[in-house]
Write an enzyme that holds these catalytic residues in place. Structure first.
Site, mmCIF file in Angstrom:
data_model
loop_
_atom_site.group_PDB
_atom_site.id
_atom_site.type_symbol
_atom_site.label_atom_id
_atom_site.label_comp_id
_atom_site.label_asym_id
_atom_site.label_seq_id
_atom_site.Cartn_x
_atom_site.Cartn_y
_atom_site.Cartn_z
ATOM 1 N N HIS A 203 -2.405 -1.222 -1.654
ATOM 2 C CA HIS A 203 -1.674 -1.957 -0.627
ATOM 3 C C HIS A 203 -0.939 -3.084 -1.343
ATOM 4 C CE1 HIS A 203 -4.812 -0.272 2.330
ATOM 5 N NE2 HIS A 203 -3.687 0.412 2.447
ATOM 6 N N GLU A 206 -1.836 -6.798 -1.129
ATOM 7 C CA GLU A 206 -3.181 -7.270 -1.483
ATOM 8 C C GLU A 206 -3.162 -7.617 -2.971
ATOM 9 O OE1 GLU A 206 -5.712 -4.215 0.142
ATOM 10 O OE2 GLU A 206 -4.861 -4.537 2.135
ATOM 11 N N HIS A 310 -9.089 -3.958 -3.213
ATOM 12 C CA HIS A 310 -8.257 -4.370 -2.073
ATOM 13 C C HIS A 310 -8.471 -5.858 -1.807
ATOM 14 C CE1 HIS A 310 -7.373 -0.229 -0.282
ATOM 15 N NE2 HIS A 310 -8.175 0.037 -1.297
ATOM 16 N N GLU A 404 -13.257 -5.108 -1.253
ATOM 17 C CA GLU A 404 -12.339 -6.067 -0.642
ATOM 18 C C GLU A 404 -12.624 -7.396 -1.324
ATOM 19 O OE1 GLU A 404 -10.074 -5.366 1.566
ATOM 20 O OE2 GLU A 404 -10.663 -3.381 2.306
HETATM 21 ZN ZN LIG Z 1 -6.214 -2.561 1.277
#
Ligand SMILES: [Zn+2]
Length: 579
Positions: A203, A206, A310, A404
């Protein structure tokens, strides 16, 4: 009149919900009891193009091809490799168990499996010449594509003994998808030793994950001579780090933006982490160049362990991300467990406990979820279709989690030193987990390596396969296990072994050819029964792969289409909230 409209609307909403739930429940009930059996069957009978084709080093590399040093005779690997230094006092994770020496529980002759060191394909040419300028130390700022490319090239040119830079393909807008290998054998696979990967910035917004990946590259190389644990790690492992799978998205994302979707998608507006084939649902989204390059990459190199990096939350999430009951899931999420749930929970916990604060499970802000111990099953948080993590596990047998890394997706650069100090130990320790469990070689009666042997740990219907060198790896927690190996035309083999702390167990297996057709049929029947196939199933050698065909299934219509629409709307709700 208004009352009638109100009643009618309420009735319609309730009816649609109950109808969707009922159908999902029925579909789920069909899948759940043996939901991994189709996977097993497909992997047993998978065509060559679906199988792993690991090669020594399939990509052009910056700086040419220095001599490799890592390949060893498999027989030598039965000797204990050097013990890693004990982990530092583990105040944050007393349960940490470092990688260690191998214990040979069973071995057969593998002498002829030892061929000459794997050679680089002669057709491979070097990547564009790198600048001879020494790489500047990486600063704590964000690096756009040009800056990142320059640094990666200079850094690999400055450290040819420990790094190799290659590109797995290009983004929509033509940017290279760079991968840096960090290892004492950067240019060549080390036979019998695992490959691990980190993939960041799928992404594009990110961005903190991208910088953490770059700092990890620098840290591993700079620490090789001073840090005995990292030296052991790089001597025993090849670590492939892909800092940005979505470089186009990064270019339009904005520093200081903690939430939202600007830059999340690739240049065509596709969410790359919803773009992979899915085990539970058909994914009709058009395959993007970045996804295609990624799929090709992990089909060429057998990765034992992996993490996707992420941001947008602080948690280590593990498969499955999807579930057969996704509509119901969206309202009352429950875990969607893999057969390796214990291992995944361990891997996520290990990461969280080696991070400065993740294991505390504090919510990012009031109203956002908190995660006990800093971990979660992916679907229990929110289910998604087409994610990279499930794909890696189901299709390639790689144990992959999603990290994350920070509540803010693109925090101000001034915060990068803090994030790096919090993640450094976790990123390093996680790689060591590739050395836990069982590994070995599968050979034929003449000692030749057998490729594409279907392997399974009994009781865990998640198969994996041997590489072209007959190697396999599987991460397991301490315990007693039975391993099974099957290849068409050979007598199936099973063996018992144990896994202990601090030890990877080596189990080498020999498969002997079936002698005549009568025996062959007998063996096939045996295999069919062993894998609990229902009577209607075809024999393994006649089965068609179900997974690869999933992409070709016509687009659903009617209720299924409605479910998918409802489902994608639920996904969208979560998409911009979290990473
Ligand atoms: Zn992500």
């Amino acid at each position: 009149m208004k009352t009638a409209v109100w009643y009618t609307s309420t009735f319609v909403v309730i009816f649609v919900y109950l109808y969707c739930y009922l159908v999902q429940f029925i579909r789920g009930a069909e899948i759940r009891p043996q939901h991994l059996q189709p996977l097993l069957r497909s992997r047993l009978a998978a065509p060559l193009q679906q199988q792993q084709q690991p090669v020594a080093f399939p990509y052009p590399v910056a700086g040419g091809w220095p001599l490799a040093s890592g390949s060893q005779h498999p027989a030598q690997q039965r000797h204990l490799p050097p013990l890693p230094p004990p982990p530092p006092p583990s105040e944050v994770f007393s349960d940490y168990m470092g990688p260690g020496s191998m214990a040979v529980s069973s071995s057969m002759s593998v002498s002829s499996a030892a061929s000459a060191p794997v050679q680089v394909p002669p057709s491979v040419s070097a990547a564009p010449a790198t600048s001879s300028a020494a790489a500047k130390p990486l600063d704590f700022s964000y690096h756009n594509y040009e800056d990142m490319t320059t640094w990666l090239k200079q850094f690999s040119a400055s450290n040819p003994d420990l790094t190799a830079l290659y590109s797995i393909g290009k983004s929509v807008q033509g940017r290279d998808l760079w991968v840096m290998v960090v290892s004492s054998s950067p240019f060549q696979h080390m036979k019998g030793k695992p490959d691990v990967k980190y993939v960041a910035n799928i992404h594009g917004n990110e961005a903190v994950s991208r910088e953490m990946a770059l700092h990890l590259i620098q840290h591993l190389v700079k620490s090789y001579r001073e840090d005995a644990y990292i030296r052991w790690l790089l001597d025993q492992t090849r670590i492939h780090i892909l800092p940005s799978l979505n470089p186009d998205g990064f270019e339009v994302a904005r520093e200081g933006t903690c939430t939202g979707g600007q830059g999340r998608y690739n240049a065509r507006g596709f969410d790359l982490n919803r773009n992979f084939p899915d085990y539970f649902k058909q994914n009709t989204k058009r395959l993007q160049p970045e996804t295609e390059a990624y799929k090709e990459w992990i089909a060429k190199i057998q990765f034992t362990l992996s993490a996707g990096l992420h941001a947008g939350a602080l948690v280590a999430s593990y498969p499955f991300d999807n579930t057969p009951n996704s509509v119901y899931q969206a309202f009352a999420p429950t875990p969607s467990q893999t057969p390796d749930d214990d291992v995944f929970h361990h891997l996520a916990t290990l990461y969280a406990r080696n991070h400065a604060t993740m294991y505390q499970g504090v919510a990012c802000k009031p109203g956002s979820p908190s995660f006990p111990n800093g971990t979660t099953n992916g679907a229990a948080w929110y289910p998604l279709t087409g994610g990279a993590q499930d794909y890696s596990y189901v299709w390639t047998g790689t144990m992959e989690i999603t990290v994350e890394m920070a509540c803010c997706k693109y925090p101000p650069a001034a915060e990068l030193p803090l994030h790096w100090s919090e993640h450094r130990q976790a990123l390093v320790r996680f790689v060591g987990e590739a050395h836990r469990g069982v590994r070995g070689f599968v050979t034929d009666g003449n000692g030749r390596p057998l490729e594409n042997v279907a392997m399974k740990i009994k009781g865990r219907d998640a198969p994996f396969q041997t590489t072209k060198h007959g190697e396999y790896w599987r991460i397991l927690l301490p315990g007693y296990y039975r391993i099974e190996a099957y290849k068409e035309g050979y007598e199936p083999v099973e063996d018992d072994f144990s896994v202990t702390d601090h030890h990877a167990t080596q189990v080498n297996l020999t498969l002997f050819k079936q002698v005549d057709s009568k025996n062959a049929f007998g063996a096939l029947d045996e295999v069919s029964n062993y894998y609990s196939l229902s009577p209607g199933d075809e024999r393994p050698n006649k089965r068609q792969p179900t997974i690869s065909n999933k992409q070709d299934v016509p687009h659903p219509t009617g209720l299924t289409g409605l479910l998918i629409t409802l489902r994608s709307q639920m996904d969208n709700l979560f998409t911009n909230l979290f990473g």
